[in-house]
Scaffold this active site. Structure first.
Site, mmCIF file in Angstrom:
data_model
loop_
_atom_site.group_PDB
_atom_site.id
_atom_site.type_symbol
_atom_site.label_atom_id
_atom_site.label_comp_id
_atom_site.label_asym_id
_atom_site.label_seq_id
_atom_site.Cartn_x
_atom_site.Cartn_y
_atom_site.Cartn_z
ATOM 1 N N LYS A 275 87.966 -44.514 59.180
ATOM 2 C CA LYS A 275 88.883 -45.701 59.605
ATOM 3 C C LYS A 275 88.864 -45.685 61.240
ATOM 4 O O LYS A 275 89.824 -44.736 61.866
ATOM 5 C CB LYS A 275 90.414 -45.209 59.001
ATOM 6 N N GLU B 194 93.560 -33.374 66.866
ATOM 7 C CA GLU B 194 93.512 -33.253 68.225
ATOM 8 C C GLU B 194 94.267 -34.315 68.819
ATOM 9 O O GLU B 194 94.212 -35.475 68.645
ATOM 10 C CB GLU B 194 91.922 -33.405 68.430
ATOM 11 N N CYS C 277 91.771 -37.399 76.650
ATOM 12 C CA CYS C 277 92.756 -36.372 76.272
ATOM 13 C C CYS C 277 92.287 -35.317 77.201
ATOM 14 O O CYS C 277 93.252 -34.381 77.553
ATOM 15 C CB CYS C 277 92.317 -35.848 74.953
ATOM 16 N N GLU D 17 102.349 -37.090 78.354
ATOM 17 C CA GLU D 17 100.920 -37.512 78.533
ATOM 18 C C GLU D 17 101.029 -39.026 78.703
ATOM 19 O O GLU D 17 101.727 -39.642 77.915
ATOM 20 C CB GLU D 17 100.155 -37.185 77.062
HETATM 21 C C1 UN1 Z 1 88.798 -36.943 74.736
HETATM 22 O O1 UN1 Z 1 89.283 -37.330 75.857
HETATM 23 O O2 UN1 Z 1 89.499 -37.424 73.664
HETATM 24 O O3 UN1 Z 1 85.368 -33.348 77.770
HETATM 25 C C2 UN1 Z 1 87.634 -36.509 74.283
HETATM 26 C C3 UN1 Z 1 85.241 -34.742 77.959
HETATM 27 C C4 UN1 Z 1 84.436 -35.398 76.702
HETATM 28 C C5 UN1 Z 1 85.461 -35.549 75.554
HETATM 29 C C6 UN1 Z 1 86.667 -36.161 75.769
HETATM 30 N N1 UN1 Z 1 83.364 -34.660 76.565
HETATM 31 O O4 UN1 Z 1 86.010 -34.860 78.607
#
Ligand code: UN1
Length: 491
Positions: free
Chosen positions: A172, A247, A281, A382
């Site tokens: 999904k 995550e 993230c 965030e």
């Molecule tokens: C994300 O931001 O959800 O290290 C993943 C990084 C990428 C992955 C980010 N290889 O910024």
């Protein structure tokens, strides 16, 4: 163009026949239509995945891996075209979209190799003429729920280890980025995945995501998204004792010490804070600077930030693309207001651009706040946009404490030329990823990816850690003595 669901090896219309439009975030132009599926579609997908599991689990690992090698090859051949589609759909600049696809290619080849490895242990038994070993077993149907910010990389982090371990998949993808999910599943089909092993259902989190996490025939869920939704996923799946990997974002900081290489640090900060328009993230949203160089760093950053070019990610001159949608712009605006009210000083940015050429896209000016204290919400929450908050500290222990004083624990970084300080930071920074003399972004797929505290629930993606999530350990004892031998009792 109309995208379709993929269920039991067939490209299918949603049962209720409803669709919605996807728009280019840089121009507001409609791009393609995507199914608004209902739980009926999801149930069919789970049923197909459940049925396919009984044969897929018995396909030898190296054969499963061979299909993933073909997937890697196809992704590689189509890299440029897939990257362009990604930029159109979610706005990140082309170079970064290519990096996102490359991460998928890397994951395909890495996990394809695991088809031949999937190592367990052999170990001595306490008893004579007895053999002990561990093997990995697949679990069943994996429910995969992914975000829009890495439309290729993150699905591959989850789908490829799930498949190579012998699980089947119901995928999904994020509502905002269906196109790359569609292309990825077409590639999996083309590479030879048997019908039912990979199923794709488009739809909203509230309908399809919800039905997936509740479904009794889905024993494992891998989710990347917001902290709030992640908590809900954990609650629902926890009640049923499902296995769940979460995550959930970050509030990542770069620490700059007085002795840092300043050119390098400024490059790393700009790349980590404003790359992907701050929508990673792993993005850097806090800058913790030692007092001796604070003013210099601020001035140099301000100058660099004001030179960044906003625009469509398809334009080679663009440094910073749009945010994903209108709600994201509103959220960033809200945090600008909060920052000002809390007493932070707005050095630059803080608004949407007034260039009429950008008026129909979801752009926001790269923003720098100074005079930020760790108590402020802009230093804790965030934002997921191009907003960087500068915090002044006196010493390394104070910098480390500031870094660790947030509810998230994904990524952190320190710029210093002092090897002792670097190792102290490695020891004490409480995040899942740590960078020395590099920004907070750029994790590689053969190392574990994930974070501490509010970033997740202790699992890691990528690398061999992903195999642990997507398989069950089975401990096997073979007694070839021909007599009853009692462990812990007989000699
Ligand atoms: C994300 O931001 O959800 O290290 C993943 C990084 C990428 C992955 C980010 N290889 O910024």
């Amino acid at each position: 163009m109309r995208l379709l669901n993929f269920i039991d090896g067939q490209w299918s219309e949603p049962v209720k026949g409803q669709y919605r439009n996807i728009y280019d975030p840089a121009t507001g132009e409609p791009l393609w239509e995507v199914p608004r599926s209902t739980p009926e579609d999801l149930n069919q997908a789970v049923e197909a995945a459940r049925a396919a599991f009984s044969s897929w689990r018995l396909v030898p690992g190296p054969k499963r891996g061979e299909i993933l090698f073909r997937v890697g090859q196809l992704l590689l051949e189509r890299k440029a075209e897939l990257a362009a589609k990604m930029t159109q759909e979610m706005g990140k600049v082309l170079l970064e979209a290519e990096g996102d696809v490359q991460e998928g290619i890397d994951m395909a080849f890495y996990m394809a190799g695991e088809g031949r490895r999937s190592f367990g242990q052999t170990t001595p038994s306490e008893l004579p003429n007895k053999f002990a070993m561990t093997v990995r077993d697949p679990i069943g149907v994996a429910g995969i729920i992914t975000p829009w910010n890495f439309p290729m990389a993150i699905p591959t982090w989850k789908i490829f280890p799930a498949l190579v371990m012998g699980n089947t998949v119901v995928f999904k993808p994020a509502s905002e980025t269906p196109r790359l999910a569609y292309e990825l599943v077409r590639i999996l089909e083309q590479a030879g995945m048997p019908a039912g092993t990979v199923n794709l259902v488009f739809g909203s989190g509230t309908e399809i995501g919800e039905a997936l996490i509740h479904h009794p025939d889905v024993p494992l869920i891998s989710f990347t998204g917001s902290n709030e939704t992640g908590r809900h996923v954990a609650e629902v799946t926890g009640r049923e004792l499902k296995r769940v990997s979460l995550e959930l974002g970050g509030k990542n900081a770069i620490i700059v010490m007085d002795d840092a290489d300043l050119d390098l640090a400024v490059d790393g900060i700009i790349w980590s804070a404003f790359g992907t328009t701050g929508q990673r993230c792993t993005a850097c949203s806090r800058l913790i600077v030692q007092e001796g160089i604070y003013d210099v760093v601020r001035d140099r950053l301000k100058e660099r930030i004001e030179k960044l070019t906003l625009g469509s990610g398809l334009n080679e001159k663009t440094d910073v693309g749009p945010l994903i949608n209108k709600q994201a712009v509103e959220k960033v605006k809200k945090y600008i207001q909060i920052g000002k009210e809390e007493g932070a000083y707005l050095e630059t940015g803080g608004d949407v651009p007034h260039d009429p050429g950008l008026a129909s896209g979801h752009f926001f000016l790269p923003t720098l706040f100074t005079n930020v204290s760790m108590k402020m919400r802009i230093a804790q929450e965030e934002i997921f946009g191009p907003v960087l908050s500068m915090i002044k500290v006196k010493s390394l222990p104070e910098a480390i404490e500031a870094n660790n004083q947030v509810t998230y624990g994904l990524s952190s970084s320190i710029f210093t030329r002092n090897v002792n300080a670097a190792f102290e930071a490695i020891r004490d920074l409480a995040t899942g990823l740590i960078y020395i003399n590099a920004g907070t972004i750029g994790a590689e797929i053969h190392l574990p990816f994930g974070g501490t505290r509010g970033t997740g629930n202790g699992h890691r993606e990528s690398g061999t850690a992903a195999l642990d999530f997507f398989s069950e350990w089975k401990a096997v004892y073979v007694d070839y003595s021909g007599r009853l031998q009692r462990a812990q009792i007989d000699d």
